[in-house]
Structures are given as C-alpha cells and as structure tokens.
Design an enzyme around this catalytic site. Structure first.
Site: not given
Ligand code: NAD
Length: 274
Positions: A17, A22, A109, A164, A168, A174-175
């Site tokens: 990703g 992120m 999440t 958020h 989102k 999830g948190t």
């Molecule tokens: P985003 O949409 O900006 O980024 C997601 C990326 O993943 C995109 O570039 C997309 O093209 C890519 N992607 C989609 N399917 C894919 C696949 N099969 N293989 C590889 N890449 C793929 O989203 P974001 O804001 O970066 O958030 C991503 C995830 O992280 C969400 O689920 C978000 O809720 C979660 N998140 C978790 C935390 C944490 O602390 N755990 C913090 C922030 C966000």
C-alpha cells in the site's frame, strides 16, 4: 537514502500500500528508522504509481525503490512487511507473507471477520500482528479504558466518539472498536452484546449497559478518539488526538522491527509497548 548501501545494516522492509497516505508516511518513517530500511514497495495492480520511485512519491529524495505490483517478488527482498492497503486484500497478503516466511504487521482496518481464518493460518508459520492503531499513545489509552471500565461499573455510561478525515472508508474506526472491546472486556462483556452503533428516531432511549458510538467525518482530521464515562454529576473523559500520520508510521515500524526473530504466532500492540 533508502536504497541498499554497503554500510547499511538495517534490515529491508516491505510496505504494502506504499502509494497511499499511510504508505508514503511509512516510507518517510523508514528513512529515520535505525532498524529498518525500505527494501520494497508494493501497491495494487493498475495503480497509476507503479514504477514510480517510492521515496520521491513520499516527498523524499530518490531512493531507488520503485513501487511494484508484484507482491511475491517483493517478498523475496524483505525481512518484514507492513500492510496499510485495502481491507479486501489483507487476507491474501497474510497468506503470501506466510508462504514466503516474512513476518507481517497488518495496519489496515475494516477487515471482515472472515479474514481471521487466513490470519490464524498465517500465524502458524510467521509472527503476525494485527493492529487497528499503531500509535503508542492509543495503545496506552486502550489499556486505560479497560481499567476504567472495570473500576466504574453501575451508574457509569460509556460513550465513544471518533473523528477522521473525509477519505476514511470504514466506520466506526478500527480504533473506536478496539476501545469499545476493551471497555466491554473491562466489564466482562463482549462488545457484540452491548454496542449501539446508531441512534435516530423518537424512541431512542439509552439502554442500560450499552456502549454508544458516534462518528464524525470531514476535512483532514488525522484521528480523534474519546471515551467518556458518564456518571451522576460527573464525566471522566479519556482522549487521544493524532495530529500527524507519522505517529502511526513510527509505531508500525517499531512493532515491525520487534516482530523480527519472534516465533510464529499472534502478537498484539500491548506486547510491543509492554
Ligand atoms: P489510502 O487509500 O490512502 O492508501 C491505500 C493504498 O493501498 C492505496 O495506494 C491503494 O492503491 C493501495 N492498495 C489497495 N489495494 C491494494 C492491494 N491489493 N495491494 C497493494 N496495495 C493496495 O489509505 P490510507 O489512509 O493510507 O489507509 C490505509 C489503511 O490503513 C486503511 O485501512 C486505514 O484505516 C488504515 N490505517 C491504519 C492505521 C493504524 O494505526 N493501524 C493508521 C492510519 C490508517
């Protein structure tokens, strides 16, 4: 520089990703990590960012690691992986990491409960940590909520609020769900029994013991969580604000570095922060 250098003893990290919000933040965090360096960057098939330099995308200097859509090849170049991609793909990513013997931290999440089977299978061959929030502060908050819910029982209503940014996908976050689970566990309940996710209408009285959730979406809010314990004439509020995604990225890399060399199994952020 993220690219391999002769004197760089840090171990290679795979970011799944990598072109996302992120993912780019994780690339930047890897540049300041003492344990891990960017080894490979993967995004989805069809992403317009395939082939672009992952560090340049993250507003850093060129690092020589292009974003790829070949997860299996990328796994061959890495010692540990972090996944911040899309809920629908996470189970397959865990299976691929297990087949390659690469420890995995899942930060994505909104993952369906069915993915649990793949996680359980993967955790038989690799160390696996699934964390709805990788910030150290939030993980402390979760423990404080568990303790407070255990201490404040009859007469204290628990309400959870989260806010958020407008992009989102999942709600509640999830948190927020992790906070709800901790609160319910503190009262020896399961969240499924007591969660109330929506209130609208003329007959929406609060049921005794329920845990209510409220969600706000808008602008560029990075992440706000509040858990209120509402008693008779007093309210105790425990809260966390994230002002920069870097807190999640640093926590994720800290946890990923911690996973290396652990025996296969399921781990939690509380193991990392303990
Ligand atoms: P985003 O949409 O900006 O980024 C997601 C990326 O993943 C995109 O570039 C997309 O093209 C890519 N992607 C989609 N399917 C894919 C696949 N099969 N293989 C590889 N890449 C793929 O989203 P974001 O804001 O970066 O958030 C991503 C995830 O992280 C969400 O689920 C978000 O809720 C979660 N998140 C978790 C935390 C944490 O602390 N755990 C913090 C922030 C966000």
């Amino acid at each position: 520089m993220a690219g391999p250098q002769a004197d760089d003893v840090r171990e290679p990290l795979l970011i799944i990703g990598a072109a996302g919000r992120m993912g780019r933040t994780l690339v930047r965090a890897s540049l300041e990590s003492g344990d891990l360096r960017l080894g490979a960057a993967v995004d989805r098939v069809g992403s317009p960012y395939i082939g672009r330099d992952a560090c340049e995308l993250a507003d850093a200097v060129r690092g020589g690691v292009p974003v790829s859509d070949d997860l299996h090849k990328a796994l061959g170049h890495c010692k540990v992986a972090v996944d911040f991609s899309h809920a629908d793909s996470v189970a397959a990513h865990a299976t691929a990491c297990a087949a390659a013997g690469v420890p995995l931290l899942v930060g994505t999440t909104g993952v369906d409960p069915e993915a649990e089977e793949s996680f359980a299978a993967a955790a038989r061959s690799i160390p696996l940590l699934v964390a709805a929030n990788t910030s150290i502060g939030v993980n402390l908050l979760i423990e404080l909520v568990r303790q407070s819910a255990a201490a404040l029982k009859a007469g204290w209503d628990i309400e959870i609020f989260e806010a958020h940014h407008r992009h989102k996908r999942d709600a509640p976050s999830g948190t927020a769900l992790a906070l709800g689970r901790a609160a319910a566990e503190g009262r020896q309940m399961s969240l499924d029994q007591v969660a109330r996710f929506a209130r609208q209408g003329k007959d929406e009285l609060r049921r005794s013991g329920e845990i209510g959730f409220a969600v706000q979406r808008g602008g560029s809010i990075v992440g706000e969580h509040q858990v209120a314990f509402c008693g008779e004439s007093e309210v105790l509020t425990l809260a966390h604000s994230a002002t920069d995604r870097m807190v999640f990225a640093r926590g994720a890399l800290h946890a990923a570095a911690w996973l290396r060399g652990r025996p296969p199994g399921r781990y939690h952020m509380r193991d990392v922060v303990a």
